[in-house]
Design an enzyme around this catalytic site. Structure first.
Site, PDB file in Angstrom:
ATOM      1  N   ASN A   1      -1.895   2.285   5.653  1.00 49.00           N
ATOM      2  CA  ASN A   1      -1.056   1.251   5.490  1.00 49.00           C
ATOM      3  C   ASN A   1      -0.587   0.344   6.553  1.00 49.00           C
ATOM      4  OD1 ASN A   1       0.768  -0.619   4.038  1.00 49.00           O
ATOM      5  ND2 ASN A   1       2.648   0.819   4.183  1.00 49.00           N
ATOM      6  N   GLY A   2      -0.613  -0.805   6.660  1.00 45.97           N
ATOM      7  CA  GLY A   2      -0.231  -1.588   7.979  1.00 45.97           C
ATOM      8  C   GLY A   2      -1.455  -2.663   8.217  1.00 45.97           C
TER       9      GLY A   2
ATOM     10  N   GLU B   1       7.308 -15.560 -10.510  1.00 45.65           N
ATOM     11  CA  GLU B   1       6.621 -14.363 -10.165  1.00 45.65           C
ATOM     12  C   GLU B   1       5.929 -13.775 -11.584  1.00 45.65           C
ATOM     13  OE1 GLU B   1       8.999 -12.008  -6.856  1.00 45.65           O
ATOM     14  OE2 GLU B   1      10.107 -12.324  -8.863  1.00 45.65           O
TER      15      GLU B   1
ATOM     16  N   CYS C   1       0.714  -1.210  -0.019  1.00 42.28           N
ATOM     17  CA  CYS C   1       0.039   0.021   0.223  1.00 42.28           C
ATOM     18  C   CYS C   1       1.083   1.178   0.081  1.00 42.28           C
ATOM     19  CB  CYS C   1      -1.019   0.002   0.930  1.00 42.28           C
ATOM     20  SG  CYS C   1      -2.203  -1.261   1.255  1.00 42.28           S
TER      21      CYS C   1
ATOM     22  N   LYS D   1      12.036 -15.476 -10.476  1.00 42.93           N
ATOM     23  CA  LYS D   1      11.674 -14.560 -11.320  1.00 42.93           C
ATOM     24  C   LYS D   1      10.547 -15.217 -12.381  1.00 42.93           C
ATOM     25  CE  LYS D   1      13.483 -10.947 -10.086  1.00 42.93           C
ATOM     26  NZ  LYS D   1      13.107 -11.504  -8.654  1.00 42.93           N
TER      27      LYS D   1
ATOM     28  N   GLU E   1      16.926 -17.867  -7.656  1.00 39.31           N
ATOM     29  CA  GLU E   1      16.544 -16.194  -8.187  1.00 39.31           C
ATOM     30  C   GLU E   1      16.006 -16.339  -9.667  1.00 39.31           C
ATOM     31  OE1 GLU E   1      15.831 -12.074  -8.374  1.00 39.31           O
ATOM     32  OE2 GLU E   1      16.044 -13.586  -6.752  1.00 39.31           O
TER      33      GLU E   1
ATOM     34  N   TRP F   1      -2.904  -2.813  -1.720  1.00 38.06           N
ATOM     35  CA  TRP F   1      -2.586  -4.399  -1.899  1.00 38.06           C
ATOM     36  C   TRP F   1      -3.389  -4.881  -0.769  1.00 38.06           C
ATOM     37  CZ3 TRP F   1      -0.775  -8.564   0.406  1.00 38.06           C
ATOM     38  CH2 TRP F   1      -0.477  -9.515  -0.367  1.00 38.06           C
TER      39      TRP F   1
END
Length: 595
Positions: free
Chosen positions: A103-104, A486, A2, A483, A479, A77
């Site tokens: 946000n939180g 994702e 967020c 990627k 990694e 988000w």
């Protein structure tokens, strides 16, 4: 997660808010909204589950009173509640007097919702953030002052927050922070608050960071109440980034831009650190001394960078290294002579910050490796190393990974030199090797852009991928798999090549794509033969005999860093062929500020 921006400006606030929200989309893009004061002191409350372009349309279609220079904005988000316009921020109280962007995460939201409902409040959503507007509404009826009401309302909250609160009628804005990043800045354009300096860097490069528990009124000379009476004096900080650094600048997407920026970013990191590496000054100037073992804490891509850095320390210094995923660090046991390296691109990763409070750290010295030297992680560490990648907008990390590896390797080489684990001449040779990396990354980029696209058509129908490597190549296989999953939403797993016969070989059939990160280990040939015998489709990346030869040095202490580039290009190109947004992959956001 967020993003928040609030402002009180000379010109209409909406222009600043929309620009800032566009810069904050990497923090969340499920929905976006604003609350804007009008010339008649009412509030235009505009929200959408589309991207920022849809909010621009809503603003252009506004037919009410003219909008003035006061407003708050939020890009989301989702953590609580479905993605819907009703659940989008800012949230309002019962009387639509208070508007809150948050946000939180509110840990006692269910309890507060029950209490508020019983006392007559109408709670419209399942979003935890909405309770904040009602808590402040209650407190405002008692104190009749927004600043005091925000302070009082937050005393009932358990959790983390960065909030911006707008009051209809007065147009006052109050912001507050606890465990979630927020900064304020003053400029000739007006007064701003934001989750990230990137949102407002077009109008100011100097800012102040809220500490946990701070409450601030957003106005020149406004009240700032610190949570602790003995808090250190406020420090004005400067940002070296410029607004154009966070723009596309002619590229089709941010990931393409950031992949291409890697050679220059690597060069900048090495130039900044180079003269102090082999002498040990990079280490000693940060007040660091000898250590007998290293604990590395991180998440996702940062953890993969940590694995590379750990290999450097083991290989060169023969020092034991433990790498722990931050969310699992609570059960770790600190060891005598331990140094802890915490890695986070944003410096605000909630799991990393929580790990710092666990017994895993003990009293060990803490070094922060981050791309934000003003972050919460940096403020909590004994020493800080900035990986200096510049702003990274694409959610899937690219240049931050490369810069973390280089900066982390440089720090550890300096530490090994300063503590006598390697001699000065060996450190100088390693530093020279680091200086050659930008040129090697540029060459790898040229190779990848030529060799990868022709492979995509035969890979686009593959449901899953396996990545294998040995030794120093293994973090890069991890990694590369990360990627790919994702960006393409296809299954991708990585394994040590020697593990194939212990289970993963069962997954390999005719046409199964297997990406091999080749660090020059001759034992990989036997593993590749096993795959070929079962009809697997091999794609090798790395040293001389690879299908994608990036001329990686088998002897490099940090492994085949050059292989990172074709792995990134592979993931991006395949994702684009499947019609995906490579900058904003589904369900993901950058700067994971909630656990």
């Amino acid at each position: 997660m967020c993003g928040i921006i609030a402002c009180r400006t000379i010109q209409p606030a909406v222009e600043y808010l929309c620009t800032g929200l566009r810069r904050l989309e990497y923090r969340g893009y499920d929905s976006v909204g604003v609350a804007l004061q009008t010339a008649t002191a009412e509030v235009a409350h505009l929200r959408t589950v589309e991207r920022i372009g849809a909010l621009d349309e809503l603003v252009r279609g506004w037919s009410g009173a003219p909008l003035n220079g006061v407003g708050i904005g939020h890009t989301r988000w989702a953590t609580h509640g479905l993605v819907s316009e009703e659940n989008a921020h800012p949230h309002a109280d019962c009387n639509r007097r208070i508007f809150v962007a948050h946000n939180g995460i509110i840990l006692n939201a269910d309890q507060l919702r029950d209490e508020l409902t019983r006392s007559g409040h109408r709670i419209a959503t399942a979003v935890d953030s909405e309770v904040l507007s009602h808590l402040i509404e209650d407190a405002l009826s008692e104190h009749r002052d927004l600043f005091k009401a925000v302070q009082t309302g937050l005393t009932r909250v358990q959790g983390t927050w960065a909030i911006a609160v707008l009051e209809r009628g007065t147009g006052r804005i109050v912001v507050a922070s606890n465990g979630s990043p927020l900064l304020v800045a003053h400029s000739a354009h007006g007064v701003f608050a934001a989750s990230d300096i990137a949102a407002i860097v077009d109008w100011t490069d100097e800012f102040q960071v809220l500490g946990d528990g701070d409450v601030v009124e957003l106005v020149d000379g406004g009240q700032w109440v610190r949570a602790e009476a003995d808090s250190v004096p406020l420090i004005s900080r400067r940002c070296s980034w410029q607004g154009r650094d966070a723009d596309l600048n002619g590229y089709s997407d941010f990931m393409a831009k950031e992949i291409n920026e890697q050679p220059a970013a690597a060069c900048r990191v090495i130039d900044d650190l180079g003269t102090s590496i082999d002498s040990g000054e990079l280490w000693t100037d940060r007040g660091l001394g000898t250590f007998d073992r290293l604990k590395i804490i991180g998440c996702g891509t940062s953890m993969n960078a940590g694995l590379v850095i750990g290999n450097v320390v083991r290989r060169l210094g023969r020092i034991p290294v433990t790498c722990t995923i931050a969310s699992e660090a609570a059960d770790d046991i600190p060891e005598t002579g331990q140094l802890t390296l915490a890695i986070s691109q944003s410096g605000e990763t909630a799991d990393v910050l929580q790990a710092l409070t666990s017994d895993a750290i003990g009293g060990a010295p803490l070094v922060a490796l981050t791309n934000n030297q003003h972050s919460s992680l940096a403020r909590r560490a004994d020493a800080v190393l900035n990986c200096d990648a510049g702003p990274e907008i694409g959610v899937a990390a690219t240049k931050t990974f490369v810069c973390q590896v280089i900066a982390g390797a440089a720090l550890m080489i300096s530490g090994l030199s300063a503590t006598g684990r390697i001699d000065r001449s060996a450190a100088a040779r390693l530093t020279d090797d680091l200086r050659r990396l930008p040129e090697k990354l540029a060459a790898a980029l040229n190779v990848a852009q030529c060799r990868v696209p022709p492979l995509i058509e035969e890979l686009s129908d593959c449901a899953g991928f396996i990545f294998i490597a040995k030794g120093s190549g293994l973090p890069y296989a991890a990694e590369g798999a990360l990627k790919l999953k994702e960006l393409t939403y296809r299954w991708a797993e990585h394994y040590p090549a020697g593990e194939l016969k212990h289970g993963p070989l069962a997954l390999i059939g005719a046409g199964t794509p297997v990406v091999v990160v080749d660090n020059g280990d001759t034992r990989l040939r036997a593993n590749m033969a096993e795959i070929a015998a079962r009809g697997g489709q091999l794609l090798t990346i790395g040293s001389a005999d690879s299908a994608i030869d990036v001329a990686s040095d088998p002897s490099a202490a940090w492994g085949p860093l050059e292989a990172t580039v074709p792995l990134q290009v592979l993931a991006r190109t395949l994702a684009l062929s499947l019609g995906h947004d490579v900058d904003k992959p589904r369900n993901l956001a950058k700067s994971v500020t909630v656990q």
